[in-house]
Enzyme design. Structure first.
Site, PDB file in Angstrom:
ATOM      1  N   ALA A  12       1.006  -0.948  -0.048  1.00 18.66           N
ATOM      2  CA  ALA A  12       0.628   0.044   0.525  1.00 18.66           C
ATOM      3  C   ALA A  12       0.410   1.161  -0.093  1.00 18.66           C
ATOM      4  CB  ALA A  12      -1.118   0.099   1.237  1.00 18.66           C
ATOM      5  N   ALA A  34       9.086   0.650   9.021  1.00 21.84           N
ATOM      6  CA  ALA A  34       9.865   0.527  10.316  1.00 21.84           C
ATOM      7  C   ALA A  34      11.098  -1.123   9.698  1.00 21.84           C
ATOM      8  CB  ALA A  34       8.535  -0.575  11.136  1.00 21.84           C
ATOM      9  N   CYS A  43       3.888 -11.949  -0.159  1.00 25.88           N
ATOM     10  CA  CYS A  43       2.986 -13.032  -1.019  1.00 25.88           C
ATOM     11  C   CYS A  43       4.044 -14.012  -2.024  1.00 25.88           C
ATOM     12  CB  CYS A  43       2.414 -12.532  -2.195  1.00 25.88           C
ATOM     13  SG  CYS A  43       1.816 -11.183  -1.503  1.00 25.88           S
ATOM     14  N   VAL A  80       7.421   4.811  12.598  1.00 26.25           N
ATOM     15  CA  VAL A  80       7.109   6.089  13.167  1.00 26.25           C
ATOM     16  C   VAL A  80       6.050   5.855  14.491  1.00 26.25           C
ATOM     17  CG1 VAL A  80       4.846   8.437  13.154  1.00 26.25           C
ATOM     18  CG2 VAL A  80       6.727   6.878  11.273  1.00 26.25           C
ATOM     19  N   ASP A 281      -3.576  -3.127   4.420  1.00 27.30           N
ATOM     20  CA  ASP A 281      -4.689  -3.923   5.563  1.00 27.30           C
ATOM     21  C   ASP A 281      -4.745  -3.282   6.640  1.00 27.30           C
ATOM     22  OD1 ASP A 281      -3.657  -6.465   3.922  1.00 27.30           O
ATOM     23  OD2 ASP A 281      -2.257  -7.358   4.767  1.00 27.30           O
ATOM     24  N   TYR A 426     -11.401 -19.301 -28.341  1.00 33.05           N
ATOM     25  CA  TYR A 426     -11.336 -21.007 -28.523  1.00 33.05           C
ATOM     26  C   TYR A 426     -10.390 -21.536 -28.744  1.00 33.05           C
ATOM     27  CZ  TYR A 426     -13.370 -25.308 -29.614  1.00 33.05           C
ATOM     28  OH  TYR A 426     -13.144 -26.945 -29.957  1.00 33.05           O
ATOM     29  N   TRP A 434     -18.384 -23.257 -25.260  1.00 38.04           N
ATOM     30  CA  TRP A 434     -18.701 -23.043 -24.426  1.00 38.04           C
ATOM     31  C   TRP A 434     -17.714 -23.550 -23.266  1.00 38.04           C
ATOM     32  CZ3 TRP A 434     -22.837 -20.284 -24.688  1.00 38.04           C
ATOM     33  CH2 TRP A 434     -24.301 -20.336 -25.342  1.00 38.04           C
TER      34      TRP A 434
HETATM   35  C1  FAD Z   1       3.190 -15.169   3.461  1.00 39.58           C
HETATM   36  C2  FAD Z   1       1.917 -14.642   2.901  1.00 39.58           C
HETATM   37  C3  FAD Z   1       1.822 -14.638   1.788  1.00 39.58           C
HETATM   38  C4  FAD Z   1       0.817 -13.846   1.147  1.00 39.58           C
HETATM   39  N1  FAD Z   1      -0.008 -14.212  -0.250  1.00 39.58           N
HETATM   40  C5  FAD Z   1      -1.243 -13.576  -0.580  1.00 39.58           C
HETATM   41  C6  FAD Z   1      -1.152 -13.844  -2.532  1.00 39.58           C
HETATM   42  O1  FAD Z   1      -0.912 -14.860  -2.733  1.00 39.58           O
HETATM   43  N2  FAD Z   1      -2.397 -12.389  -2.744  1.00 39.58           N
HETATM   44  C7  FAD Z   1      -2.938 -11.601  -1.899  1.00 39.58           C
HETATM   45  O2  FAD Z   1      -3.387 -10.916  -2.666  1.00 39.58           O
HETATM   46  N3  FAD Z   1      -2.098 -10.969  -0.519  1.00 39.58           N
HETATM   47  C8  FAD Z   1      -1.312 -12.220   0.039  1.00 39.58           C
HETATM   48  N4  FAD Z   1      -0.376 -11.890   0.976  1.00 39.58           N
HETATM   49  C9  FAD Z   1      -1.373  -9.970   1.867  1.00 39.58           C
HETATM   50  C10 FAD Z   1      -0.642  -9.744   1.146  1.00 39.58           C
HETATM   51  O3  FAD Z   1       0.711  -9.784   1.318  1.00 39.58           O
HETATM   52  C11 FAD Z   1      -1.155  -7.896   2.020  1.00 39.58           C
HETATM   53  O4  FAD Z   1      -1.998  -7.865   1.938  1.00 39.58           O
HETATM   54  C12 FAD Z   1      -0.191  -6.950   1.757  1.00 39.58           C
HETATM   55  O5  FAD Z   1       1.243  -7.278   1.817  1.00 39.58           O
HETATM   56  C13 FAD Z   1      -0.929  -6.163   2.810  1.00 39.58           C
HETATM   57  O6  FAD Z   1      -0.366  -4.959   2.044  1.00 39.58           O
HETATM   58  P1  FAD Z   1       0.104  -3.893   3.083  1.00 39.58           P
HETATM   59  O7  FAD Z   1       1.488  -2.345   2.879  1.00 39.58           O
HETATM   60  O8  FAD Z   1      -0.843  -3.148   3.972  1.00 39.58           O
HETATM   61  O9  FAD Z   1       1.095  -4.002   4.539  1.00 39.58           O
HETATM   62  P2  FAD Z   1       2.245  -4.706   5.272  1.00 39.58           P
HETATM   63  O10 FAD Z   1       2.637  -5.566   4.124  1.00 39.58           O
HETATM   64  O11 FAD Z   1       1.896  -5.004   6.608  1.00 39.58           O
HETATM   65  O12 FAD Z   1       3.215  -3.981   5.160  1.00 39.58           O
HETATM   66  C14 FAD Z   1       3.218  -3.289   6.797  1.00 39.58           C
HETATM   67  C15 FAD Z   1       4.413  -2.284   6.414  1.00 39.58           C
HETATM   68  O13 FAD Z   1       4.229  -1.041   7.819  1.00 39.58           O
HETATM   69  C16 FAD Z   1       5.450  -1.001   8.189  1.00 39.58           C
HETATM   70  N5  FAD Z   1       5.073  -0.283   9.348  1.00 39.58           N
HETATM   71  C17 FAD Z   1       4.406  -1.138   9.941  1.00 39.58           C
HETATM   72  N6  FAD Z   1       4.083  -0.042  10.829  1.00 39.58           N
HETATM   73  C18 FAD Z   1       5.067   0.722  10.828  1.00 39.58           C
HETATM   74  C19 FAD Z   1       5.463   2.630  11.526  1.00 39.58           C
HETATM   75  N7  FAD Z   1       4.976   2.374  13.120  1.00 39.58           N
HETATM   76  N8  FAD Z   1       6.260   2.960  10.769  1.00 39.58           N
HETATM   77  C20 FAD Z   1       6.677   2.888  10.060  1.00 39.58           C
HETATM   78  N9  FAD Z   1       6.514   1.943   9.686  1.00 39.58           N
HETATM   79  C21 FAD Z   1       5.936   1.103   9.997  1.00 39.58           C
HETATM   80  C22 FAD Z   1       5.879  -2.293   8.003  1.00 39.58           C
HETATM   81  O14 FAD Z   1       7.525  -1.994   7.833  1.00 39.58           O
HETATM   82  C23 FAD Z   1       5.654  -2.363   6.102  1.00 39.58           C
HETATM   83  O15 FAD Z   1       6.834  -2.257   5.275  1.00 39.58           O
HETATM   84  C24 FAD Z   1      -0.182 -13.109   1.592  1.00 39.58           C
HETATM   85  C25 FAD Z   1       0.483 -12.872   3.011  1.00 39.58           C
HETATM   86  C26 FAD Z   1       1.721 -13.294   3.526  1.00 39.58           C
HETATM   87  C27 FAD Z   1       2.181 -13.242   5.398  1.00 39.58           C
END
Ligand code: FAD
Length: 453
Positions: A12, A34, A43, A80, A281, A426, A434
């Site tokens: 994100a 972090a 993933c 943060v 997330d 197809y 189909w």
């Molecule tokens: C093993 C595994 C397999 C997966 N496979 C799939 C898949 O096949 N398909 C799919 O769609 N999704 C999959 N997912 C889910 C997907 O990886 C997550 O939905 C996605 O990574 C979410 O992204 P995000 O940026 O919201 O958060 P995250 O990836 O959780 O990243 C959070 C970020 O925030 C930082 N952070 C947190 N708190 C702080 C703070 N206070 N200060 C500074 N930085 C901070 C962390 O260091 C990190 O950089 C999988 C997840 C895992 C664990």
């Protein structure tokens, strides 16, 4: 010049940063994360642990240099801890204890999720692992590298548990998968779950369902995992029982929480706190069919929400269209995919859901290599509106792309009958006149007609 500060450097956060810079070359975009892994594909962690992906750095969606070339300043290992909303300063801490204040005009929170751990003892023992970050994977890799590591117990048969069962079998470990619920992969119907279970068993995974884990203990032979019906011995225990939103910083800023504790945002990813957006997330997600917020943490959603947040944070007017919960997972030689609702998840006050299943092939069986597909279609008996689909089948059966056709049709509000009007491709090696999904749709419609006579 807008000073945009982004907290979080995964799907994100990076999506927000890239979109902001794409639209405004003058924006000063600073990204604080972090951990030390900006834009790594978590993933892909199961494939790093299986050995199919050779190096951790192969998981980087982009290198640090590529992100910096896009005009984004990255601060790794900068957690943060606080935000001064009045003076507009994000205050980060480094592992060495240094404080780094960063001024902003606009702030995007993309702090992601954390593992949701069961309330059991022994989670802190050596050899007991979680899997959410690259650092988690490296810790698990070091247990795997120990010569005595032969027996693994995986707690939780969601998609990460399934991927890890395959990864650890790939490394020749004895694997037991323990699930509290009656069937593996609770996000699909039990008919498909049973197919997944048979695939696991065929590939040497011992599956224990209806078996909550109550405690993990150190034992002379390694670890002892106590479940409702037995005690399992293990050298490695992996606990993958879901995630919860990392809402700590957001709630500290006064952002309300909703579904499963996720931060509440509107369709423009605004938090209600002036100048603060959030995505990924850590936030809730609008479900298009339920027309209400849900918590569906997925990488695809995090990318889209991040892009919307990044665009709006520099003055745009983009809206997030919502999700259907579309997902796919590889389990050994099978692909399992689902989108939309099922009979049990479709609220009765909104839909009269009925599901029908067919068994078919991915392409004309006279051409070599056809694989079996099981397709379940869920639609509304009153309106014929397509509500959901699930597909299980061999890896060459284009399961992921077939579920995407269903997802596209549901996104557009199509009826199950209208699927037969789609002009799908197809040729015998890939399909039938189909397509399999149209065959499944026609089966639903035919049964509907029978039910009405
Ligand atoms: C093993 C595994 C397999 C997966 N496979 C799939 C898949 O096949 N398909 C799919 O769609 N999704 C999959 N997912 C889910 C997907 O990886 C997550 O939905 C996605 O990574 C979410 O992204 P995000 O940026 O919201 O958060 P995250 O990836 O959780 O990243 C959070 C970020 O925030 C930082 N952070 C947190 N708190 C702080 C703070 N206070 N200060 C500074 N930085 C901070 C962390 O260091 C990190 O950089 C999988 C997840 C895992 C664990």
């Amino acid at each position: 010049m807008t000073r945009l500060v982004i907290v979080g450097g995964s799907d994100a956060g990076i999506s927000a940063a890239l979109r902001a810079r794409e639209l405004d070359h003058a924006a000063d975009v600073q990204l604080l994360l972090a951990d030390g892994w900006p834009n790594y594909s978590i993933c892909g962690l199961p494939y790093l642990l299986s050995g199919e992906v050779r190096h951790t750095d192969d998981l980087a969606h982009r290198t640090r240099a590529q992100i910096e070339d896009a005009g984004i300043t990255i601060y790794t290992e900068h957690r943060v801890e606080d935000v001064d909303l009045d003076r507009r300063i994000a205050i980060a801490q480094t592992p060495a204890g240094a404080t780094h204040p960063v001024e902003y005009d606009r702030l995007v929170l993309a702090t992601g999720a954390r593992p949701q751990l069961p309330p059991i003892s022994g989670l802190d023992l050596d050899g007991v692992h979680q899997l959410h970050t690259v650092d988690d994977a490296l810790a698990l890799a070091s247990t795997l590298a120990a010569p005595h590591t032969r027996r693994a117990v995986i707690v939780g048969a969601g998609y990460i548990g399934l991927e890890m069962a395959e990864a650890l079998r790939h490394r020749n470990l004895e694997v037991t998968l323990v699930e509290r619920l009656p069937e593996v992969m609770p996000t699909v119907d039990r008919e498909i779950g049973a197919h997944v279970r048979r695939t696991l068993q065929r590939n040497g995974v011992c599956v224990l369902t209806d078996n909550g884990v109550s405690a993990i203990e150190g034992a002379s032979s390694g670890l002892a995992v106590h479940t409702a019906s037995t005690t399992l011995e293990a050298d490695l225990v992996l606990v993958v029982s879901g995630v919860r939103p990392d809402n700590e910083l957001g709630t500290q800023l006064g952002i309300p929480t909703g579904a499963r504790g996720a931060l509440v945002i509107d369709e423009q990813m605004r938090t209600g706190v002036p100048r603060v957006w959030a995505a990924g997330d850590c936030v809730h997600t609008h479900h298009r069919l339920l027309d209400q917020p849900t918590y569906l943490p997925l990488g695809t959603t995090a990318h889209k929400q991040g892009r919307v947040a990044g665009e709006n944070a520099i003055g745009g007017d983009r809206r997030f269209a919502g999700v259907l919960g579309t997902q796919v997972v590889k389990v050994f030689d099978q692909a399992i995919a689902s989108t939309g609702l099922r009979n049990v998840t479709a609220p009765e006050d909104l839909y009269a859901a009925r599901t029908e299943q067919i068994a078919t092939s991915d392409h004309k069986s006279y051409y070599p290599g056809a694989v079996d597909l099981t397709i379940r279609v869920c639609a509304d008996e009153r309106t014929g509106r397509l509500l959901g689909a699930q597909i299980a089948g061999g890896l060459s059966g284009q399961v992921a792309k077939r579920i995407d056709v269903f997802a596209t049709a549901i996104h557009d509000g199509m009826t199950v009958e209208a699927l037969s009007d789609l002009d799908l491709s197809y040729t015998p090696p890939f399909g039938a006149p189909w397509d399999a999904i149209q065959e499944a749709a026609q089966n639903w419609v035919a049964r509907d007609a029978v039910a009405r006579t």
